[in-house]
Design a protein around this motif. Sequence first.
Motif, short mmCIF file in Angstrom:
data_model
loop_
_atom_site.label_atom_id
_atom_site.label_comp_id
_atom_site.label_asym_id
_atom_site.label_seq_id
_atom_site.Cartn_x
_atom_site.Cartn_y
_atom_site.Cartn_z
N LEU A 204 83.52 21.50 -78.20
CA LEU A 204 83.72 21.24 -79.63
C LEU A 204 85.16 21.50 -80.05
CD1 LEU A 204 80.30 22.43 -81.05
CD2 LEU A 204 81.09 20.10 -80.60
N CYS A 205 85.90 22.34 -79.33
CA CYS A 205 87.35 22.43 -79.55
C CYS A 205 87.99 21.09 -79.19
CB CYS A 205 87.96 23.54 -78.69
SG CYS A 205 87.65 25.22 -79.30
N TYR A 206 87.57 20.55 -78.07
CA TYR A 206 88.08 19.23 -77.65
C TYR A 206 87.76 18.18 -78.71
CZ TYR A 206 88.24 14.81 -75.08
OH TYR A 206 88.49 13.52 -74.69
N MET A 207 86.53 18.18 -79.23
CA MET A 207 86.15 17.21 -80.25
C MET A 207 86.93 17.41 -81.55
SD MET A 207 84.21 14.99 -78.98
CE MET A 207 83.90 14.16 -80.55
N ALA A 208 87.25 18.66 -81.87
CA ALA A 208 88.09 18.91 -83.04
C ALA A 208 89.45 18.27 -82.85
CB ALA A 208 88.22 20.41 -83.28
N GLY A 209 89.95 18.31 -81.61
CA GLY A 209 91.20 17.62 -81.30
C GLY A 209 91.08 16.13 -81.48
N GLU A 210 89.98 15.54 -81.00
CA GLU A 210 89.78 14.10 -81.14
C GLU A 210 89.72 13.69 -82.60
OE1 GLU A 210 88.95 11.95 -77.62
OE2 GLU A 210 90.67 13.15 -78.23
N LEU A 229 98.47 15.79 -85.72
CA LEU A 229 98.61 15.77 -84.27
C LEU A 229 98.99 17.13 -83.71
CD1 LEU A 229 100.19 12.26 -83.59
CD2 LEU A 229 97.84 13.03 -83.27
N GLN A 230 99.67 17.94 -84.49
CA GLN A 230 99.94 19.31 -84.03
C GLN A 230 98.65 20.12 -83.99
OE1 GLN A 230 102.86 20.75 -82.76
NE2 GLN A 230 103.32 18.55 -82.66
N ASP A 231 97.78 19.89 -84.98
CA ASP A 231 96.46 20.53 -84.96
C ASP A 231 95.67 20.07 -83.73
OD1 ASP A 231 96.93 21.90 -87.29
OD2 ASP A 231 95.78 20.54 -88.57
N ALA A 232 95.74 18.76 -83.45
CA ALA A 232 95.04 18.23 -82.28
C ALA A 232 95.52 18.92 -81.01
CB ALA A 232 95.26 16.72 -82.18
N LYS A 233 96.81 19.08 -80.88
CA LYS A 233 97.36 19.73 -79.69
C LYS A 233 96.82 21.15 -79.54
CE LYS A 233 101.73 20.47 -77.26
NZ LYS A 233 101.39 21.81 -76.73
N ALA A 234 96.75 21.87 -80.65
CA ALA A 234 96.24 23.25 -80.61
C ALA A 234 94.78 23.28 -80.19
CB ALA A 234 96.42 23.90 -81.99
N TYR A 235 93.99 22.32 -80.69
CA TYR A 235 92.57 22.27 -80.31
C TYR A 235 92.41 21.93 -78.83
CZ TYR A 235 91.10 22.49 -85.23
OH TYR A 235 90.86 22.89 -86.52
N TYR A 236 93.16 20.93 -78.35
CA TYR A 236 93.08 20.57 -76.93
C TYR A 236 93.48 21.74 -76.05
CZ TYR A 236 92.83 15.61 -78.34
OH TYR A 236 92.46 14.40 -78.89
N ASP A 237 94.57 22.42 -76.44
CA ASP A 237 95.04 23.56 -75.65
C ASP A 237 93.97 24.65 -75.57
OD1 ASP A 237 97.43 22.33 -75.20
OD2 ASP A 237 98.57 23.48 -76.68
N LYS A 238 93.30 24.92 -76.70
CA LYS A 238 92.27 25.95 -76.69
C LYS A 238 91.09 25.52 -75.83
CE LYS A 238 89.45 29.07 -79.44
NZ LYS A 238 89.12 29.61 -80.78
N ALA A 239 90.70 24.24 -75.95
CA ALA A 239 89.59 23.74 -75.12
C ALA A 239 89.89 23.95 -73.65
CB ALA A 239 89.36 22.26 -75.42
N CYS A 240 91.11 23.64 -73.25
CA CYS A 240 91.49 23.79 -71.84
C CYS A 240 91.50 25.26 -71.42
CB CYS A 240 92.85 23.16 -71.60
SG CYS A 240 92.83 21.34 -71.70
#
Length: 279
Positions: A204-210, A229-240
Amino acid sequence: MRAGLLLLLVLCVAACVSKPKDELPIAVMPPQIPDSASIDEALAKMQTFHQIVFQADRKHEAKALAQQACKLGLGEGCLFSVFSEPLSVNKDQNAEEIKEHFLSYLQTIKVAQIEMDKHALRLATYNCAHNVGSECAIVGGIYERGDGVEPDLKNAHIYYEKACTLDSVHGCLALNRFMGYASKQYAKTFALLESACAANDPFLCYMAGEWSVISALHNKQTSPNSSFLQDAKAYYDKACKLGFDAESLGLEGSCAQGNIWQIRVELLRKKAMQKRNKP
């Protein structure tokens, strides 16, 4: 699904269906009626399940949690109870024997999943009738995919709508796929995604990025430095960091290569160029 989840989501949110007027189908009684304490315990187990399921060294623990949740009467637990395991191969086996062993194993997994799908539908339908939102989303998914039942998008929509009303993030995600980006539930869905990511759910962190990427597209703020897009990057980073594995789900990008965000930015750049070049 190599075209990218961003494009998939953009296509999904563009499609709308009319709102069904029918009532929810009659709930089926499970063999043993789950009580509220058992369901609360099962939901807690599934929250942990979703937090750890992408971690290779904790998959057995995740499987055990799902099975325990199923025994407590949660349909979602039954749905996620079947895991495939690495197959051991005897070095003396020939290619045909290995193939036969593999196909037999796949059939065993398929039969087990069909049986668990039946339990999932029975339990989740009952729990949804008793206002467990995540279980309504499970039933909606079963009807949408046709897992052991005839595919029924009308019923799927009904269940997703109830799930979202009961604050199920998966129900709201599915409802937005049905109703499009302009759905009045969009803001609520984003808030639920943020909350789930704060609770360390990697998917769901990944989906928040999407959804942050889609918001950038919708609001025409596709510069890499935009807040979306900066928010997206933060969400993707946390998902990973939480162990999410996009490749295992057939999604575009890789946490190992650290390129999920870059791929989305490039997709947006190409879309912007295509739009500018239109006569």
